[in-house]
Scaffold this motif. Structure first.
Motif, short mmCIF file in Angstrom:
data_model
loop_
_atom_site.label_atom_id
_atom_site.label_comp_id
_atom_site.label_asym_id
_atom_site.label_seq_id
_atom_site.Cartn_x
_atom_site.Cartn_y
_atom_site.Cartn_z
N GLU A 17 0.83 -1.21 0.00
CA GLU A 17 0.00 0.00 0.00
C GLU A 17 0.86 1.25 0.00
O GLU A 17 0.56 2.24 -0.69
CB GLU A 17 -0.92 -0.01 1.22
N ALA A 18 1.96 1.22 0.76
CA ALA A 18 2.87 2.37 0.79
C ALA A 18 3.51 2.59 -0.58
O ALA A 18 3.62 3.73 -1.06
CB ALA A 18 3.94 2.16 1.85
N SER A 19 3.92 1.51 -1.23
CA SER A 19 4.52 1.62 -2.56
C SER A 19 3.49 2.13 -3.57
O SER A 19 3.81 2.94 -4.45
CB SER A 19 5.06 0.26 -3.01
N PHE A 20 2.26 1.66 -3.44
CA PHE A 20 1.20 2.11 -4.37
C PHE A 20 0.89 3.59 -4.17
O PHE A 20 0.68 4.32 -5.14
CB PHE A 20 -0.05 1.27 -4.18
N ALA A 21 0.85 4.03 -2.91
CA ALA A 21 0.59 5.44 -2.63
C ALA A 21 1.67 6.33 -3.25
O ALA A 21 1.37 7.38 -3.84
CB ALA A 21 0.50 5.67 -1.13
N SER A 22 2.92 5.89 -3.14
CA SER A 22 4.03 6.64 -3.73
C SER A 22 3.92 6.66 -5.26
O SER A 22 4.12 7.70 -5.90
CB SER A 22 5.36 6.02 -3.31
N ALA A 23 3.58 5.50 -5.84
CA ALA A 23 3.45 5.42 -7.30
C ALA A 23 2.29 6.29 -7.78
O ALA A 23 2.40 6.99 -8.80
CB ALA A 23 3.24 3.97 -7.72
N LYS A 24 1.19 6.27 -7.06
CA LYS A 24 0.02 7.04 -7.48
C LYS A 24 0.32 8.55 -7.43
O LYS A 24 -0.12 9.31 -8.31
CB LYS A 24 -1.17 6.72 -6.59
#
Length: 216
Positions: A114-121
């Motif tokens: 989720e943290a990686s996805f938030a950064s990517a988004k």
């Protein structure tokens, strides 16, 4: 130890023992099949579709940047219809990027993912805003000032694209690691079940041999 028992009781005892082992082996196989089914279902319904969405995000991101570069590099010399086509390609790529980002967002994730996805988004939003900002500059192939304005956005476009691509690639690697871990867990479970079944069959065979020698 079985010499004082009648043959009938020996046979009955052996039958019950083998039957109990057969039930145990069957139970192990049944619950292992359920576990493997759940693992395969998780892979088929979550791991594979999420990896597919991420790969599509990577492709759409590259297509959007490629369309922008093609038009920005030739705005002053391209025909109006070519510029319009380039703008349309960039918009389609952005629509595809947003679609697959939303598709990936629908899948459950752990805290690290989720943290990686938030950064990517966040990085993707910045890149998308960049494209939305420069697309109006592709107004006419005859506008030299517009071409210069587009050229001035090259560094910003390169920066936002590389940041977005790096974050999506990182997210892909995180999901790839999770997929590998799931595959290894399924393989480990399968090996454990095979060992347990082999041990069960070996014990059943040993009981049969002991009973056979005691009867004779």
């Amino acid at each position: 130890m079985f010499q004082n028992l009648a043959i009938g009781r020996r046979l009955l005892g052996g039958f019950l023992a083998v039957a109990a082992l057969a039930i145990g082996i069957g139970a192990i196989g049944y619950y292992a099949a359920l576990a493997l089914r759940d693992a395969n279902e998780h892979t088929a319904t979550q791991i594979v579709p999420s990896m597919t969405a991420l790969a599509a995000m990577q492709t759409a991101l590259a297509d959007a940047r490629r369309a922008e570069l093609r038009v920005s590099g030739g705005t002053a010399t391209m025909r109006p219809e070519e510029v319009a086509k380039g703008r349309e390609n960039a918009k389609l790529s952005l629509d595809s990027l947003r679609y697959y980002t939303a598709a990936y967002a629908a899948f459950p994730r752990d805290a690290a993912t989720e943290a990686s996805f938030a950064s990517a988004k966040t990085a993707l939003d910045v890149f998308q805003k960049h494209i939305d900002t420069v697309l109006p500059l592709y107004a006419s192939a005859d506008m030299l000032d517009g071409a210069k304005a587009v050229q001035s956005t090259y560094v910003d476009g390169d920066r936002t694209y590389l940041a977005a691509r790096g974050s999506v690639d990182k997210l892909y690697d995180v999901n790839k690691g999770l997929a590998k871990a799931d595959a290894e867990d399924a393989a480990s479970l399968f090996r454990t079940v095979c060992y347990e079944l082999l041990i069960g069959y070996a014990v059943a065979a040993l009981i049969a041999i002991v009973l056979g020698t005691s009867i004779t």
